[in-house]
Design a protein around this motif. Structure first.
Motif, PDB file in Angstrom:
ATOM      1  N   LEU A 128      35.925  47.887  41.368  1.00 31.52           N
ATOM      2  CA  LEU A 128      37.162  47.631  40.614  1.00 31.52           C
ATOM      3  C   LEU A 128      37.016  48.138  39.175  1.00 31.52           C
ATOM      4  CD1 LEU A 128      38.184  44.026  41.741  1.00 31.52           C
ATOM      5  CD2 LEU A 128      38.384  46.209  42.964  1.00 31.52           C
ATOM      6  N   PHE A 146      32.581  45.874  43.709  1.00 32.97           N
ATOM      7  CA  PHE A 146      33.551  46.393  44.677  1.00 32.97           C
ATOM      8  C   PHE A 146      34.256  47.649  44.132  1.00 32.97           C
ATOM      9  CE2 PHE A 146      33.022  41.881  45.579  1.00 32.97           C
ATOM     10  CZ  PHE A 146      32.787  41.904  46.939  1.00 32.97           C
ATOM     11  N   VAL A 159      47.252  35.955  38.678  1.00 27.36           N
ATOM     12  CA  VAL A 159      46.266  35.141  39.402  1.00 27.36           C
ATOM     13  C   VAL A 159      47.039  34.070  40.158  1.00 27.36           C
ATOM     14  CG1 VAL A 159      44.212  33.695  39.272  1.00 27.36           C
ATOM     15  CG2 VAL A 159      44.596  35.445  37.520  1.00 27.36           C
ATOM     16  N   VAL A 197      43.545  37.840  42.599  1.00 28.93           N
ATOM     17  CA  VAL A 197      43.826  38.500  41.326  1.00 28.93           C
ATOM     18  C   VAL A 197      44.303  39.910  41.629  1.00 28.93           C
ATOM     19  CG1 VAL A 197      42.882  39.251  39.093  1.00 28.93           C
ATOM     20  CG2 VAL A 197      41.923  37.231  40.249  1.00 28.93           C
ATOM     21  N   GLY A 198      45.352  40.345  40.953  1.00 32.67           N
ATOM     22  CA  GLY A 198      45.815  41.723  41.095  1.00 32.67           C
ATOM     23  C   GLY A 198      46.401  42.183  39.773  1.00 32.67           C
ATOM     24  N   ASP A 199      46.130  43.419  39.417  1.00 29.14           N
ATOM     25  CA  ASP A 199      46.691  43.890  38.148  1.00 29.14           C
ATOM     26  C   ASP A 199      48.095  44.444  38.378  1.00 29.14           C
ATOM     27  OD1 ASP A 199      46.492  47.096  38.033  1.00 29.14           O
ATOM     28  OD2 ASP A 199      44.773  46.298  39.113  1.00 29.14           O
ATOM     29  N   TYR A 224      38.587  35.199  45.772  1.00 31.00           N
ATOM     30  CA  TYR A 224      37.442  34.279  45.724  1.00 31.00           C
ATOM     31  C   TYR A 224      37.830  33.060  46.570  1.00 31.00           C
ATOM     32  CZ  TYR A 224      33.901  31.078  43.894  1.00 31.00           C
ATOM     33  OH  TYR A 224      32.849  30.190  43.772  1.00 31.00           O
ATOM     34  N   THR A 258      31.948  44.841  51.882  1.00 32.87           N
ATOM     35  CA  THR A 258      33.121  44.106  52.356  1.00 32.87           C
ATOM     36  C   THR A 258      33.312  42.794  51.606  1.00 32.87           C
ATOM     37  OG1 THR A 258      32.856  45.086  54.531  1.00 32.87           O
ATOM     38  CG2 THR A 258      34.214  43.106  54.400  1.00 32.87           C
ATOM     39  N   ASP A 262      44.214  47.233  41.635  1.00 27.22           N
ATOM     40  CA  ASP A 262      43.030  46.609  42.231  1.00 27.22           C
ATOM     41  C   ASP A 262      43.337  45.158  42.609  1.00 27.22           C
ATOM     42  OD1 ASP A 262      41.612  48.930  41.677  1.00 27.22           O
ATOM     43  OD2 ASP A 262      40.534  48.086  39.956  1.00 27.22           O
ATOM     44  N   GLU A 263      42.589  44.650  43.564  1.00 26.20           N
ATOM     45  CA  GLU A 263      42.726  43.245  43.959  1.00 26.20           C
ATOM     46  C   GLU A 263      41.351  42.613  44.123  1.00 26.20           C
ATOM     47  OE1 GLU A 263      46.198  42.295  46.834  1.00 26.20           O
ATOM     48  OE2 GLU A 263      45.374  44.223  47.466  1.00 26.20           O
ATOM     49  N   PHE A 264      41.311  41.301  43.940  1.00 28.11           N
ATOM     50  CA  PHE A 264      40.058  40.545  44.074  1.00 28.11           C
ATOM     51  C   PHE A 264      40.403  39.177  44.633  1.00 28.11           C
ATOM     52  CE2 PHE A 264      36.794  37.620  42.588  1.00 28.11           C
ATOM     53  CZ  PHE A 264      35.626  38.347  42.778  1.00 28.11           C
ATOM     54  N   CYS A 268      33.412  36.215  47.871  1.00 24.60           N
ATOM     55  CA  CYS A 268      34.447  36.991  47.206  1.00 24.60           C
ATOM     56  C   CYS A 268      34.510  38.391  47.792  1.00 24.60           C
ATOM     57  CB  CYS A 268      34.194  37.044  45.704  1.00 24.60           C
ATOM     58  SG  CYS A 268      32.657  37.865  45.238  1.00 24.60           S
ATOM     59  N   ALA A 269      35.612  39.053  47.520  1.00 19.82           N
ATOM     60  CA  ALA A 269      35.789  40.440  47.957  1.00 19.82           C
ATOM     61  C   ALA A 269      36.722  41.129  46.975  1.00 19.82           C
ATOM     62  CB  ALA A 269      36.371  40.499  49.369  1.00 19.82           C
ATOM     63  N   GLY A 270      36.557  42.419  46.856  1.00 23.32           N
ATOM     64  CA  GLY A 270      37.420  43.201  45.980  1.00 23.32           C
ATOM     65  C   GLY A 270      37.956  44.398  46.726  1.00 23.32           C
ATOM     66  N   PHE A 271      39.146  44.825  46.359  1.00 22.66           N
ATOM     67  CA  PHE A 271      39.822  45.924  47.052  1.00 22.66           C
ATOM     68  C   PHE A 271      40.269  46.941  46.009  1.00 22.66           C
ATOM     69  CE2 PHE A 271      40.605  41.834  49.130  1.00 22.66           C
ATOM     70  CZ  PHE A 271      39.810  42.029  50.245  1.00 22.66           C
ATOM     71  N   LYS A 272      39.469  47.986  45.898  1.00 25.28           N
ATOM     72  CA  LYS A 272      39.740  49.023  44.908  1.00 25.28           C
ATOM     73  C   LYS A 272      40.977  49.816  45.313  1.00 25.28           C
ATOM     74  CE  LYS A 272      39.399  51.776  41.529  1.00 25.28           C
ATOM     75  NZ  LYS A 272      40.284  51.199  40.492  1.00 25.28           N
ATOM     76  N   LEU A 294      30.847  39.280  49.619  1.00 24.01           N
ATOM     77  CA  LEU A 294      29.521  38.757  49.284  1.00 24.01           C
ATOM     78  C   LEU A 294      29.632  37.316  48.807  1.00 24.01           C
ATOM     79  CD1 LEU A 294      29.521  38.820  45.974  1.00 24.01           C
ATOM     80  CD2 LEU A 294      28.920  41.198  46.312  1.00 24.01           C
TER      81      LEU A 294
END
Lengths: 160, 160
Positions: free
Chosen positions: B47, B45, A52, A125-127, A77, B9, A73-75, A99-103, B11
């Motif tokens: 994830l 998203f 994070v 955030v990314g794992d 905020y 995209t 994955d990434e997120f 926020c957004a997330g990127f699978k 939210l």
């Protein structure tokens, strides 16, 4: 993590010193990250399963080269400011509380771009799933997550 | 994830409806989570490697029973309000912009408690490493992460 005691209870995120190394990209890409500062938060608490960061984008700065991951994955905020989120579909202006997330594996390459006069502050955030690869559709670059670190290559696999 | 298109995209986090089920704990523990609302963000998203929630604590509400994980790391970032972080070491009052991380396997059991008259809003991140177990030192309860879901047991292994 030996310099960060496991007994750290909590901290003010903006009190953390920005990472000294501005970018791990090879040149000419590293220089394009000049207006970006990353405060590495998760590692300070000894976290290893995901990272994070609290990241700052000065006006005109970008979060990263536009990219997508195969396994991680990434997120994000948004804490402050109004960055533009750039994806395969185009641009979307974000605002605090969005926020957004990127699978991983979708191929939807993304980055944030600060096109405003105000500083942008966001959590990312990314794992750390092994065997990850990163594609950069706009550049002659790819990255491979190898032995816990990133190796950057030309698209043909040759070294930088 | 079939009801959440992968093409979402971005939210506004507070626009997401709180999770309908207030708690997955068995009784009598579920009722103690009444003043807590979780907005499940990461799943929207698509994830899967980690979850991100925006969680609200009304005055007197708690984030969870005080607990620690064997395999899954956790991280929190306070968006609004001043919750008390309770750990093995005692209580620490947090404030907006503060964060904390809970490394798996340390045995440091934690929760947030809202002892103020104002609502608390925070982001929580946790990964989904398999074979996780959760200890609740203050209760006759333990949890096992099994087939992607949580199974709750008495400390002696008997069912609730």
């Amino acid at each position: 993590m030996s310099d960060h005691p496991a007994t750290l209870t909590a901290l003010i995120a903006t009190d953390v010193a920005p990472r000294a190394k501005k970018s791990i990209y090879p040149e000419p890409f590293a220089s394009r990250m000049e207006g970006r500062e990353k405060r590495i938060l998760g590692d300070l608490f000894g976290l290893t399963n995901f990272g994070v960061n609290l990241t700052t984008l000065a006006p005109n700065a970008v979060s990263a080269l536009r990219h997508c991951h195969t396994h991680q994955d990434e997120f994000i905020y948004i804490v402050q400011g109004r960055p533009s989120l750039v994806t395969n579909e185009g641009k979307t202006q974000l605002a605090p509380g969005m926020c957004a997330g990127f699978k991983a594996g979708t191929g939807n390459a993304h980055c944030l771009l600060n096109e405003t006069d105000e500083v942008v502050l966001y959590l990312e955030v990314g794992d750390r799933t092994p065997n990850d690869e990163v594609a950069y559709p706009d550049e002659d670059l790819k990255a491979v997550f190898h032995n816990g670190g990133w190796m950057f290559l030309h698209k043909d696999g040759s070294s930088y």
